[in-house]
Write a protein that holds these residues in place. Sequence first.
Motif, PDB file in Angstrom:
ATOM      1  N   THR A   9     -14.032 -20.317  10.357  1.00 35.43           N
ATOM      2  CA  THR A   9     -14.595 -19.588   9.226  1.00 35.43           C
ATOM      3  C   THR A   9     -13.685 -18.414   8.900  1.00 35.43           C
ATOM      4  O   THR A   9     -13.364 -17.606   9.775  1.00 35.43           O
ATOM      5  CB  THR A   9     -16.009 -19.078   9.552  1.00 35.43           C
ATOM      6  OG1 THR A   9     -16.831 -20.184   9.895  1.00 35.43           O
ATOM      7  CG2 THR A   9     -16.609 -18.348   8.364  1.00 35.43           C
ATOM      8  N   ARG A  11     -13.090 -14.925   7.525  1.00 35.48           N
ATOM      9  CA  ARG A  11     -13.841 -13.700   7.235  1.00 35.48           C
ATOM     10  C   ARG A  11     -13.252 -13.010   6.010  1.00 35.48           C
ATOM     11  O   ARG A  11     -13.963 -12.392   5.236  1.00 35.48           O
ATOM     12  CB  ARG A  11     -13.818 -12.759   8.429  1.00 35.48           C
ATOM     13  CG  ARG A  11     -14.559 -13.318   9.638  1.00 35.48           C
ATOM     14  CD  ARG A  11     -14.446 -12.344  10.792  1.00 35.48           C
ATOM     15  NE  ARG A  11     -15.021 -12.910  11.982  1.00 35.48           N
ATOM     16  CZ  ARG A  11     -16.232 -12.608  12.430  1.00 35.48           C
ATOM     17  NH1 ARG A  11     -16.994 -11.768  11.771  1.00 35.48           N
ATOM     18  NH2 ARG A  11     -16.682 -13.152  13.534  1.00 35.48           N
ATOM     19  N   GLU A  12     -11.924 -13.127   5.884  1.00 38.48           N
ATOM     20  CA  GLU A  12     -11.231 -12.507   4.755  1.00 38.48           C
ATOM     21  C   GLU A  12      -9.908 -13.238   4.545  1.00 38.48           C
ATOM     22  O   GLU A  12      -9.199 -13.536   5.502  1.00 38.48           O
ATOM     23  CB  GLU A  12     -10.964 -11.030   5.066  1.00 38.48           C
ATOM     24  CG  GLU A  12     -10.239 -10.298   3.979  1.00 38.48           C
ATOM     25  CD  GLU A  12      -9.933  -8.846   4.334  1.00 38.48           C
ATOM     26  OE1 GLU A  12      -9.414  -8.149   3.454  1.00 38.48           O
ATOM     27  OE2 GLU A  12     -10.191  -8.431   5.486  1.00 38.48           O
ATOM     28  N   TYR A  42     -15.698 -23.932   0.529  1.00 43.26           N
ATOM     29  CA  TYR A  42     -16.639 -22.817   0.493  1.00 43.26           C
ATOM     30  C   TYR A  42     -18.060 -23.347   0.657  1.00 43.26           C
ATOM     31  O   TYR A  42     -18.393 -24.402   0.109  1.00 43.26           O
ATOM     32  CB  TYR A  42     -16.484 -22.049  -0.819  1.00 43.26           C
ATOM     33  CG  TYR A  42     -15.164 -21.310  -0.872  1.00 43.26           C
ATOM     34  CD1 TYR A  42     -15.064 -20.010  -0.400  1.00 43.26           C
ATOM     35  CD2 TYR A  42     -14.020 -21.935  -1.354  1.00 43.26           C
ATOM     36  CE1 TYR A  42     -13.848 -19.332  -0.420  1.00 43.26           C
ATOM     37  CE2 TYR A  42     -12.803 -21.270  -1.375  1.00 43.26           C
ATOM     38  CZ  TYR A  42     -12.720 -19.983  -0.908  1.00 43.26           C
ATOM     39  OH  TYR A  42     -11.524 -19.319  -0.919  1.00 43.26           O
ATOM     40  N   THR A  51     -21.614 -16.341   6.234  1.00 46.29           N
ATOM     41  CA  THR A  51     -20.553 -15.939   5.330  1.00 46.29           C
ATOM     42  C   THR A  51     -20.385 -16.976   4.227  1.00 46.29           C
ATOM     43  O   THR A  51     -20.683 -18.156   4.426  1.00 46.29           O
ATOM     44  CB  THR A  51     -19.221 -15.750   6.096  1.00 46.29           C
ATOM     45  OG1 THR A  51     -18.207 -15.395   5.167  1.00 46.29           O
ATOM     46  CG2 THR A  51     -18.801 -17.001   6.829  1.00 46.29           C
ATOM     47  N   GLU A  53     -17.409 -17.376   2.878  1.00 43.27           N
ATOM     48  CA  GLU A  53     -15.976 -17.612   2.871  1.00 43.27           C
ATOM     49  C   GLU A  53     -15.657 -19.051   3.273  1.00 43.27           C
ATOM     50  O   GLU A  53     -16.486 -19.768   3.828  1.00 43.27           O
ATOM     51  CB  GLU A  53     -15.271 -16.630   3.816  1.00 43.27           C
ATOM     52  CG  GLU A  53     -15.330 -15.190   3.358  1.00 43.27           C
ATOM     53  CD  GLU A  53     -14.616 -14.943   2.031  1.00 43.27           C
ATOM     54  OE1 GLU A  53     -13.644 -15.661   1.712  1.00 43.27           O
ATOM     55  OE2 GLU A  53     -15.052 -14.039   1.306  1.00 43.27           O
ATOM     56  N   ARG A  54     -14.444 -19.427   3.028  1.00 42.14           N
ATOM     57  CA  ARG A  54     -13.937 -20.769   3.329  1.00 42.14           C
ATOM     58  C   ARG A  54     -14.209 -21.132   4.788  1.00 42.14           C
ATOM     59  O   ARG A  54     -13.991 -20.326   5.693  1.00 42.14           O
ATOM     60  CB  ARG A  54     -12.442 -20.773   3.031  1.00 42.14           C
ATOM     61  CG  ARG A  54     -11.755 -22.076   3.257  1.00 42.14           C
ATOM     62  CD  ARG A  54     -10.275 -21.882   2.947  1.00 42.14           C
ATOM     63  NE  ARG A  54      -9.546 -23.078   3.272  1.00 42.14           N
ATOM     64  CZ  ARG A  54      -8.671 -23.648   2.483  1.00 42.14           C
ATOM     65  NH1 ARG A  54      -8.405 -23.116   1.310  1.00 42.14           N
ATOM     66  NH2 ARG A  54      -8.035 -24.738   2.863  1.00 42.14           N
ATOM     67  N   ARG A  88     -10.017 -14.632  10.705  1.00 41.54           N
ATOM     68  CA  ARG A  88     -10.843 -15.813  10.897  1.00 41.54           C
ATOM     69  C   ARG A  88     -11.662 -15.730  12.170  1.00 41.54           C
ATOM     70  O   ARG A  88     -11.387 -14.937  13.056  1.00 41.54           O
ATOM     71  CB  ARG A  88      -9.954 -17.064  10.977  1.00 41.54           C
ATOM     72  CG  ARG A  88      -9.093 -17.206   9.763  1.00 41.54           C
ATOM     73  CD  ARG A  88      -8.095 -18.334   9.853  1.00 41.54           C
ATOM     74  NE  ARG A  88      -7.315 -18.279  11.057  1.00 41.54           N
ATOM     75  CZ  ARG A  88      -6.946 -19.347  11.750  1.00 41.54           C
ATOM     76  NH1 ARG A  88      -7.267 -20.545  11.359  1.00 41.54           N
ATOM     77  NH2 ARG A  88      -6.229 -19.237  12.832  1.00 41.54           N
TER      78      ARG A  88
END
Length: 98
Positions: A9, A11-12, A42, A51, A53-54, A88
């Motif tokens: 995952t 995070r940014e 996503y 989250t 995120e991707r 991540r």
Amino acid sequence: MTGAYWINTFREIRDEAKLDRYVALAGPAMRAAGGRFLARGYPAAAFESGTTERTTLIAFDSVEAAVAAYESDAYQEALRALGDGAERDIRIIEGLPD
């Protein structure tokens, strides 16, 4: 054999170009190590502290195979390409018995 799942995952994402270089290297590294991509992209929905995120989900025959994929020279090359381009959370979990 129960298998194992690699859950990655983001995070940014800080640098799309670095991420693109990572993806180009990491995908072949995972497949060469026996990984099978089950989902990537996503989230369609996220709840509680989830989250948006991707996220990537990869199946392996065992925890050992997933850890070996992470430690492989090919994947380490992908990590160098990513560098500081993303933050991540990677988890490897054992699947449930059949």
